[in-house]
Design a protein around this motif. Structure first.
Motif: not given
Length: 536
Positions: A69-80, A83-91
């Motif tokens: 769900a977090l991957a969909l939220f970060a990479y499907l929406g605009k202006g995020r 989150a696109k950079y922080i999410l992989p490192g955090t995971l």
């Protein structure tokens, strides 16, 4: 008369409303990569969901779908973009750092190890099943093994066709259910397909035989157990478990067995001290493992001795490597020396050889009878039979493997120091050694101090250097657990997987203590390096 005209500003071309906007070439690639990446994430989550459902691992299932769900939220929406950079490192931080630490801490509060890998209900079922015996008139069934999860790990379900009346039933360790004839497909008196289940092939049954043969389906008379890969029988059991009193009773002799604690384990034991089985089960022991590590006189003595040697090993490894690397870097940083590139290339050779190969080669060098060192020097030293010489061998080998790294670091730091400072000192009459002591070395420490701290932490847990060179030897005859060159990490590994049986819970407690010690020492060292900031 010359006619003049007022220059006019060119009018920008009007956009063609009917011409499609040009899409940058990289945009299509990015969208395609995004679709493929998200598809892989969702596909992976969907693939492992049945397995997690079958094993009832609800926490893992929730984590998997939260990540999706977090991957969909970060990479499907605009202006995020953040989150696109922080999410992989955090995971990755969570999966490879936080999660192992949390699970190690959790295991340290249990008695997990050889003989205690199963839960108490599983152990009781196994004890009861082991007492099932086959009688001459025991009912026989044609057995089909199926699963709703993994074909290798289960959990497994037995579809049984009674060979007398052709009735169909479905059995698990929780009980036996009747199956209507129309709910499954029966061919040649065997179930060949069942909705929602994967039927195991004979090869898959053979591969999972170790787990399948332990299945016992409880019945009124006893239990149904597999007999080969296609048959099962209903036998009688002489043991009966009473959940209300938490006891096992032998129905033939009338002896009752109750759980009795022995060390960090429990066994069903009779009043006269006889165990119904040597099988124990996984249990929470709280802080008992930590208490054992800190209060048991023998373990505490080994722990303190090995801790002192671990600190000495890490300190000597870092100190000798840094000193040799600094000397070589300083000498080769002098412009008057010709052939600097050749010397530097030669000095980096130890760094180019894989570490495990170097350790194995050096292990041969230190052989007492045929080793290179004794042969060249004419010595007759038993390098791995004496604690002192074995520790010397470990330090020397680690020096050979580690000084090229320090040489590279010091070379870069020396070349970054402004030459103006040394020229000004020379003009003021400072000698070369004074320039090095007052200017070069303090400025170099500002750069390399954090690397020295990280190198200390690395050598504090340098398992390979000890395991591949000495395997912790030499050992005292009365103490095969703690060797003379063991550091804390190799001692922990031996506790966890040693010949005396795995003590994973206790080894996890030692690992947590090791983690805390390393963290405290590194924090103190980093705090000490703050004084170097004043040099700038």
């Amino acid at each position: 008369m010359v006619a003049t005209t007022t220059p006019t500003r060119p009018t920008p071309a009007e956009p063609d409303q009917h011409r499609p906007a040009n899409r940058p070439a990289g945009t299509t690639t990015a969208v395609l990569a995004k679709v493929i990446g998200l598809g892989l994430v969702l596909g992976l989550a969907g693939t492992i969901t049945p397995t997690l459902l079958g094993q009832e691992r609800w926490a893992f299932l929730a984590i998997v779908w939260i990540i999706a769900a977090l991957a969909l939220f970060a990479y499907l929406g605009k202006g995020r973009l953040p989150a696109k950079y922080i999410l992989p490192g955090t995971l990755l931080l969570f999966l490879f750092v936080v999660y192992p630490v949390v699970m190690t801490a959790k295991a340290s509060t249990t008695n997990f190890g050889d003989g205690t890998r199963q839960s108490k209900p599983e152990t009781i079922t196994q004890i009861i099943a082991s007492s099932v015996t086959q009688t001459p008139d025991a009912p026989r069934y044609t057995m089909t093994v199926a699963t709703q999860a993994s074909v290798t790990d289960g959990p497994f379900t037995l579809f049984l066709v009674n060979q007398k009346d052709n009735s169909i039933s479905r059995g698990t360790s929780e009980g036996l259910d009747t199956v209507a004839a129309g709910d499954v497909t029966v061919t040649d008196n065997a179930v060949t397909s069942a909705p929602g289940y994967t039927i195991l092939t004979p090869q898959q049954v053979n591969a999972a035989n170790a787990k399948i043969k332990e299945i016992a389906v409880p019945t009124e008379k006893g239990a149904i157990r597999p007999l080969g890969i296609r048959q099962a029988f209903e036998g009688i059991t002489t043991l009966k478990y009473d959940e209300a009193t938490d006891t096992i009773t032998d129905t033939q002799t009338g002896v009752t067995y109750t759980p009795v604690t022995s060390g960090d384990r429990e066994y069903f034991t009779s009043a006269d001290g006889k165990r119904v089985s040597d099988q124990s089960w996984l249990a929470t022991v709280g802080a008992d493992n930590y208490q054992r590590a800190l209060t048991d006189s023998r373990i505490r003595a080994d722990f303190i001795r090995i801790f002192i040697w671990t600190v000495a090993f890490a300190t000597l490894s870092v100190g000798t490597c840094f000193l040799l690397g600094l000397v070589l870097a300083t000498v080769l940083n002098d412009d008057r020396l010709k052939g600097q590139r050749i010397y530097r290339s030669v000095l980096l050779l130890p760094y180019a050889i894989p570490g495990f190969i170097s350790l194995l080669v050096w292990s041969g060098f230190f052989n007492k009878d045929f080793g290179l060192i004794n042969s060249l020097t004419g010595l007759d030293i038993g390098w791995f039979t004496s604690v002192g010489w074995a520790r010397t061998a470990v330090i020397v080998t680690n020096l050979w493997m580690g000084f090229p790294y320090m040489f590279l670091v010091c070379t870069g730091a020396l070349q970054a120091i402004p030459a103006d400072l040394k020229e000004a000192a020379a003009i003021d009459g400072a000698s070369g050694f004074t320039q090095f002591r007052k200017i070069t070395f303090p400025l170099l420490l500002v750069t390399v101090a954090p690397l020295l701290v990280s190198s200390f932490a690395f050598n504090f847990n340098n398992f390979n250097a000890v395991q591949l060179l000495t395997e912790g030897a030499p050992f005292a005859p009365d103490n095969p657990t703690a060797g003379g060159t063991d550091i804390l990490i190799s001692y922990t590994i031996r506790l966890a997987f040693g010949a005396g049986g795995a003590q994973l819970g206790f080894a996890s407690a030692i690992s947590v203590l090791l983690f805390v010690l390393t963290g405290v020492i590194a924090a103190i060292q980093f705090r000490a390096t703050r004084t170097l900031e004043d040099v700038n």
